[in-house]
Motif scaffolding. Structure first.
Motif, PDB file in Angstrom:
ATOM      1  N   ARG A   1      47.006  21.071 104.819  1.00 12.30           N
ATOM      2  CA  ARG A   1      47.548  22.392 105.084  1.00 12.30           C
ATOM      3  C   ARG A   1      46.749  23.062 106.189  1.00 12.30           C
ATOM      4  O   ARG A   1      45.547  22.864 106.289  1.00 12.30           O
ATOM      5  CB  ARG A   1      47.525  23.254 103.823  1.00 12.30           C
ATOM      6  N   GLY A   2      47.432  23.848 106.972  1.00 12.60           N
ATOM      7  CA  GLY A   2      46.756  24.552 108.067  1.00 12.60           C
ATOM      8  C   GLY A   2      45.668  25.466 107.552  1.00 12.60           C
ATOM      9  O   GLY A   2      45.916  26.338 106.711  1.00 12.60           O
ATOM     10  N   GLY A   3      44.466  25.259 108.011  1.00 11.75           N
ATOM     11  CA  GLY A   3      43.332  26.060 107.539  1.00 11.75           C
ATOM     12  C   GLY A   3      43.073  27.234 108.462  1.00 11.75           C
ATOM     13  O   GLY A   3      43.078  27.099 109.683  1.00 11.75           O
ATOM     14  N   SER A   4      42.853  28.388 107.878  1.00  7.62           N
ATOM     15  CA  SER A   4      42.505  29.562 108.671  1.00  7.62           C
ATOM     16  C   SER A   4      40.985  29.678 108.745  1.00  7.62           C
ATOM     17  O   SER A   4      40.258  29.010 108.015  1.00  7.62           O
ATOM     18  CB  SER A   4      43.093  30.826 108.039  1.00  7.62           C
ATOM     19  N   THR A   5      40.517  30.533 109.612  1.00  8.20           N
ATOM     20  CA  THR A   5      39.079  30.723 109.738  1.00  8.20           C
ATOM     21  C   THR A   5      38.549  31.705 108.711  1.00  8.20           C
ATOM     22  O   THR A   5      37.338  31.764 108.478  1.00  8.20           O
ATOM     23  CB  THR A   5      38.732  31.248 111.137  1.00  8.20           C
ATOM     24  N   GLY A   6      39.424  32.489 108.091  1.00  8.06           N
ATOM     25  CA  GLY A   6      38.973  33.525 107.167  1.00  8.06           C
ATOM     26  C   GLY A   6      38.676  34.817 107.904  1.00  8.06           C
ATOM     27  O   GLY A   6      38.755  34.895 109.131  1.00  8.06           O
ATOM     28  N   LYS A   7      38.345  35.835 107.160  1.00  3.53           N
ATOM     29  CA  LYS A   7      38.078  37.150 107.744  1.00  3.53           C
ATOM     30  C   LYS A   7      36.585  37.312 107.985  1.00  3.53           C
ATOM     31  O   LYS A   7      35.789  37.320 107.059  1.00  3.53           O
ATOM     32  CB  LYS A   7      38.582  38.256 106.810  1.00  3.53           C
ATOM     33  N   GLY A   8      36.229  37.436 109.228  1.00  8.98           N
ATOM     34  CA  GLY A   8      34.831  37.601 109.589  1.00  8.98           C
ATOM     35  C   GLY A   8      34.539  39.010 110.063  1.00  8.98           C
ATOM     36  O   GLY A   8      35.207  39.974 109.670  1.00  8.98           O
ATOM     37  N   ASN A   9      33.549  39.130 110.928  1.00  7.86           N
ATOM     38  CA  ASN A   9      33.135  40.413 111.476  1.00  7.86           C
ATOM     39  C   ASN A   9      34.146  40.847 112.535  1.00  7.86           C
ATOM     40  O   ASN A   9      34.235  40.238 113.603  1.00  7.86           O
ATOM     41  CB  ASN A   9      31.742  40.260 112.095  1.00  7.86           C
ATOM     42  N   PRO A  10      34.940  41.909 112.299  1.00  2.00           N
ATOM     43  CA  PRO A  10      35.967  42.293 113.277  1.00  2.00           C
ATOM     44  C   PRO A  10      35.387  42.783 114.591  1.00  2.00           C
ATOM     45  O   PRO A  10      36.015  42.638 115.646  1.00  2.00           O
ATOM     46  CB  PRO A  10      36.732  43.410 112.557  1.00  2.00           C
ATOM     47  N   TRP A  11      34.176  43.360 114.564  1.00  2.00           N
ATOM     48  CA  TRP A  11      33.550  43.845 115.797  1.00  2.00           C
ATOM     49  C   TRP A  11      33.115  42.672 116.665  1.00  2.00           C
ATOM     50  O   TRP A  11      33.312  42.689 117.895  1.00  2.00           O
ATOM     51  CB  TRP A  11      32.358  44.736 115.452  1.00  2.00           C
ATOM     52  N   LEU A  12      32.551  41.664 116.042  1.00  2.00           N
ATOM     53  CA  LEU A  12      32.163  40.463 116.780  1.00  2.00           C
ATOM     54  C   LEU A  12      33.391  39.746 117.317  1.00  2.00           C
ATOM     55  O   LEU A  12      33.397  39.268 118.461  1.00  2.00           O
ATOM     56  CB  LEU A  12      31.351  39.541 115.873  1.00  2.00           C
TER      57      LEU A  12
END
Length: 429
Positions: free
Chosen positions: A316-327
């Motif tokens: 299944r297509g893997g996402s990167t997840g939610k990280g630092n939005p400012w970075l």
């Protein structure tokens, strides 16, 4: 006070405190070895408010218990004053991701039970702390984030101004790239002051805009009224006010970046990374790469590494997840800038965007940028060296490429393809 049996070899931290934090109060659970009965633990739970005086009493209590480690969950922004005060009081503090220390489902849930659970998880070494930057980096980060917020506010105000002019049938934004530039601003000021003649307004164009005077006359032929003049005045004043604040914040950033000037210069050498982006990257990542054993750890922490999901023979297509939005915002700007350059990173973006799409290309090139950043910040003597846009071409296996092109041509024509040297008349089919 109460006691319970310890689990022997799993115990790592002898004297630990775990804190369950809310906005107005907190619950602290301290677990220490039993005074006389070896192998048992003693725990005590106390409640405090989050006011400074109460937090200082908490610090005194922890000091009297000889606490070695204080742990707390990252609950909104409520953890910050508690963490920073205890850190200033000399305690080793851990900030924990709530997902990593979640209690067992089906158990009763109260603040006191959460504090006890957290203490047991920490003392047994069943969790790892999140990255909390030192105070100088945190202060720099507050400023860079506020500057970005101000820039966004200014962009929104300019968009409101553009919509207002469209409402008045003033089509300046179709001719002028920046409404608040020298030419646009002078025309808007004249409109506010009562000038309505398109020819007079168009003559206020400066520089290269002089060649567009006939088009400007048509764009300025609208129904701009006093109502529009009032709102335009308010919006321009708001934009000027934000500009002033951005200048003040930038000057403060200039002061705080001085201890990290050499690192900022290193990052500025990367293609696509400018002075502002370099400072924002330092503010978000820090300069101490000891927190990231390898470049892959930094990329994973920033959530620029796609997660592989493979189960039951299905991928299944893997996402990167939610990280630092400012970075992520800074890296997105860097990739956007580098995508138009004749460089290794620019060529990497163009190659990937053709095959995988722009979104995945941004993540992949952002991954490469973070890898470069890790190597530069890990070695003060390291300098960025661009591999060049021809890097991929130089590594192509020409025999393999030849076979691939022959197969493609055979599928396209339905005929057998053979090759001969150019000296013997070229290729034939």
């Amino acid at each position: 006070m109460n006691t319970d049996d310890a689990e022997g070899p799993l115990e790592i931290v002898q004297r630990v405190c775990a804190i369950d934090i809310a906005k107005a109060d907190l619950v602290a659970c301290v677990r220490v070895p039993h005074d006389t009965d070896q192998g048992k633990r003693v725990q005590e739970i106390r409640e405090f408010t989050t006011l400074t005086a109460s937090l200082l009493r908490l610090a005194d209590w922890l000091r009297s218990q000889q606490v070695e480690l204080v742990a707390m969950e990252a609950t909104s922004s409520y953890w910050k004053p508690v963490f920073y005060l205890l850190e200033a009081e000399g305690f080793t503090c851990w900030l924990l991701n709530a997902k990593h220390v979640k209690n067992v489902p089906g158990r009763p849930k109260t603040d006191r039970l959460d504090a006890v659970w957290l203490a047991k998880v920490v003392e047994r070494g069943m969790c790892r702390p999140s990255l909390v930057q030192p105070a100088p980096i945190r202060q720099l980060r507050d400023l860079t984030r506020y500057r970005r917020t101000l820039v966004r506010d200014r962009s929104r105000e300019k968009q409101r101004l553009e919509k207002l002019l469209e409402d008045a049938q003033i089509k300046l934004s179709s001719v002028i790239e920046d409404l608040c530039g020298v030419s646009g601003r002078q025309m808007l000021e004249a409109l506010i002051n009562g000038e309505r003649n398109p020819s007079v307004l168009a003559q206020m164009a400066r520089g290269r805009m002089r060649s567009k005077i006939p088009v400007l006359e048509e764009a300025l032929r609208g129904h701009f009224q006093e109502h529009h003049a009032f709102l335009t005045r308010m919006m321009l004043d708001r934009i000027d006010e934000i500009d002033t604040k951005i200048t003040q914040v930038a000057a403060r950033i200039e002061e705080l970046i001085m201890p990290f000037a050499s690192q900022a210069e290193q990052l500025d050498e990367i293609t696509g990374v400018g002075v502002i982006s370099a400072r924002e990257l330092i503010a978000e990542i820090g300069v101490n790469m000891a927190a990231f054993p390898t470049a892959a750890h930094l990329v994973s922490w920033a959530k620029f590494a796609p997660i592989d999901k493979n189960s039951g023979g299905k991928k299944r297509g893997g996402s990167t997840g939610k990280g630092n939005p400012w970075l992520a915002a800074t890296l997105g700007e860097v990739v956007a800038a580098v995508s138009h350059t004749d460089s290794f990173l620019g060529e990497r973006y163009r190659r990937l965007s053709k095959r995988r799409g722009k979104s995945r290309a941004i993540v992949a090139v952002g991954n490469s940028v973070l890898t470069i950043i890790w190597h530069l910040l890990s070695d003060p003597q390291a300098r960025f060296h661009d591999l060049g846009s021809g890097f991929y071409q130089s590594r192509i296996n020409h025999n393999r490429q030849e076979r691939t092109l022959i197969r493609q041509l055979e599928r396209l024509t339905g005929r057998k393809v053979t090759l001969t040297d150019l000296a013997h008349g070229g290729a034939s089919a």
